[in-house]
Design an enzyme around this catalytic site. Structure first.
Site, mmCIF file in Angstrom:
data_model
loop_
_atom_site.group_PDB
_atom_site.id
_atom_site.type_symbol
_atom_site.label_atom_id
_atom_site.label_comp_id
_atom_site.label_asym_id
_atom_site.label_seq_id
_atom_site.Cartn_x
_atom_site.Cartn_y
_atom_site.Cartn_z
ATOM 1 N N ARG A 14 -7.780 -6.515 9.245
ATOM 2 C CA ARG A 14 -8.168 -6.343 8.396
ATOM 3 C C ARG A 14 -9.637 -6.564 8.305
ATOM 4 O O ARG A 14 -10.380 -5.301 7.984
ATOM 5 C CB ARG A 14 -7.938 -6.913 7.416
ATOM 6 C CG ARG A 14 -7.688 -6.240 5.883
ATOM 7 C CD ARG A 14 -6.833 -6.460 5.108
ATOM 8 N NE ARG A 14 -7.144 -7.528 4.343
ATOM 9 C CZ ARG A 14 -6.328 -8.427 3.330
ATOM 10 N NH1 ARG A 14 -5.050 -7.654 3.192
ATOM 11 N NH2 ARG A 14 -7.100 -9.362 2.764
ATOM 12 N N HIS A 60 -1.203 3.153 8.658
ATOM 13 C CA HIS A 60 -1.767 2.275 7.907
ATOM 14 C C HIS A 60 -1.121 2.081 6.742
ATOM 15 O O HIS A 60 -1.542 2.798 6.010
ATOM 16 C CB HIS A 60 -3.300 2.403 7.863
ATOM 17 C CG HIS A 60 -4.045 1.512 7.434
ATOM 18 N ND1 HIS A 60 -4.168 -0.202 7.975
ATOM 19 C CD2 HIS A 60 -4.582 1.118 5.556
ATOM 20 C CE1 HIS A 60 -5.547 -0.302 7.490
ATOM 21 N NE2 HIS A 60 -5.395 -0.082 5.805
ATOM 22 N N TYR A 104 -10.353 15.191 -4.968
ATOM 23 C CA TYR A 104 -11.679 16.174 -5.391
ATOM 24 C C TYR A 104 -13.187 16.395 -3.873
ATOM 25 O O TYR A 104 -13.684 17.561 -3.558
ATOM 26 C CB TYR A 104 -12.978 16.316 -6.042
ATOM 27 C CG TYR A 104 -11.409 16.088 -7.574
ATOM 28 C CD1 TYR A 104 -11.088 16.688 -7.887
ATOM 29 C CD2 TYR A 104 -11.363 14.696 -8.069
ATOM 30 C CE1 TYR A 104 -10.698 17.649 -9.494
ATOM 31 C CE2 TYR A 104 -10.790 14.787 -9.535
ATOM 32 C CZ TYR A 104 -10.022 15.865 -10.154
ATOM 33 O OH TYR A 104 -10.222 15.469 -11.576
#
Length: 376
Positions: A14, A60, A104
């Protein structure tokens, strides 16, 4: 019993980048997923929500917000020295505003990301099964330029952290080539090419002993200062103009801190009249107006001491090398990268030879068939 596997997972899977490609797993998976979906620089932009969904569903299996944050950061030219994702829409600002929602914004791979992925289909790197064993993902990317030094990295794991500053792409490549030509060269000779970190937000770096120490041992401190100028107005008043900030210093927060210093340290900063931001599309510009007769240089020196106009940046070069976290000097980083490139080029050449030998075998068969056409 549970804490040790958790710590190991956070360290290896990570928070820390791999030394070969300088990417954390989430970044590598985003780039690979976009490559699989052929979202290339010469194609059209794709909604980020779709990219995040593909990455999450295939490679993931974590929260969509963490994937989108990593995606947005790779598109920010004030966070990355050279962006890996070409973002279309609001991907946040240098002042710390967050990106627009992923429904968006749109994105595609940046040209430089194609160099990270180049020849990945030619058996250049090892693959492993994804979380549900339905697809394969690369353990590391071919990375045809030293991305870890170019874009840097920052991460906090369990008991380990990393803070690698970004560098100039041309300088790092020149330094790598020099190290390849002279494998036993000294740090001083490499530092003629890789002189210092090169932050996307500019600023002035003080050449302290800390830099050489950091390049040697992987740990050290440097001083970063904003780019300032004392300007005199027509009425004789002076003001301090700030045009570049230290890396990851937010302009709004910095100006608010300076404003509060006027109250807490009145005798030092009594000469400050007003503070305003003139930042616009053309770049950063903050102005500190001074009262008539104020000593501009003295106020500026005090600002360097007490505000974020000057910060201390701690280098801590820690990356995953040979399957474990290691603190590395810059020569070790270059050596690891060069060894990776040797493997990549060797495997690519072997793959090309195998493909050509297979084609040669087919063509030889066709020649035999043509020569014995009637029999065939």
């Amino acid at each position: 019993e549970s804490f040790m596997p958790y710590a190991e997972y956070v360290i290896l899977e990570r928070a820390l980048p791999r030394v070969e490609d300088g990417l954390k797993p989430v970044q590598r998976r985003i780039l690979y997923s976009m490559n699989e979906k052929q979202i290339f620089p010469d194609g059209k932009d794709v909604k980020c929500a779709r990219i995040v969904g593909d990455t999450m569903g295939n490679y993931h299996p974590h929260g969509d917000s963490s994937i989108y944050e990593a995606l947005a950061r790779m598109a920010q030219d004030f966070s990355m020295r050279n962006v890996l994702i070409d973002g279309h829409g609001n991907f946040g600002t240098i002042d710390g505003d967050s990106p627009a929602a992923m429904r968006y914004t749109e994105a595609k791979l940046a040209p430089l990301a194609m160099e990270m992925l180049r020849d990945i289909d030619k058996d250049t790197v090892d693959f492993t099964l994804n979380f549900d064993d339905t697809a394969k993902e690369p353990i590391v990317l071919p990375a045809r330029f030293p991305n870890m030094l170019v874009n840097g990295a920052t991460g906090i794991a369990v008991g380990i952290a990393t803070n690698i500053p970004p560098h100039n792409l041309g300088e790092v490549i020149d330094g790598t080539v020099h190290r390849m030509k002279e494998p036993n060269c000294s740090l001083e000779s490499v530092m003629k090419f890789i002189k210092a970190p090169d932050f996307p937000t500019g600023g002035i770096l003080f050449d302290t002993e800390g830099l050489k120490q950091a390049y040697e041992t992987g740990r050290g401190k440097i001083l970063l200062r904003a780019k300032t100028e004392i300007e005199t107005e027509k009425n004789g008043k002076q003001h301090i103009a700030i045009t570049e900030l230290p890396f990851e210093v937010r302009e709004g927060a910095m100006l608010r801190k300076i404003d509060s210093l006027r109250e807490t340290k009145k005798e030092m900063f009594a000469g400050i009249d007003a503070i305003r931001s003139e930042t616009d599309r053309s770049g950063i510009r903050a102005v500190i107006d001074l009262k008539k007769g104020a000593n501009a240089q003295k106020i500026l020196d005090c600002l360097f001491k007490y505000s974020d106009l000057q910060i201390s940046y701690g280098l801590n070069i820690v990356a995953i090398a040979e399957g474990r976290p290691r603190q590395m000097g810059i020569l070790e980083v270059l050596d690891s990268y060069i060894a990776h490139q040797r493997r990549v080029v060797k495997r690519r050449v072997n793959y090309d030879i195998e493909q050509l030998e297979e084609r040669e075998h087919k063509l030889e068969g066709l020649v035999i068939a043509v020569l014995n056409l009637d029999l065939v």
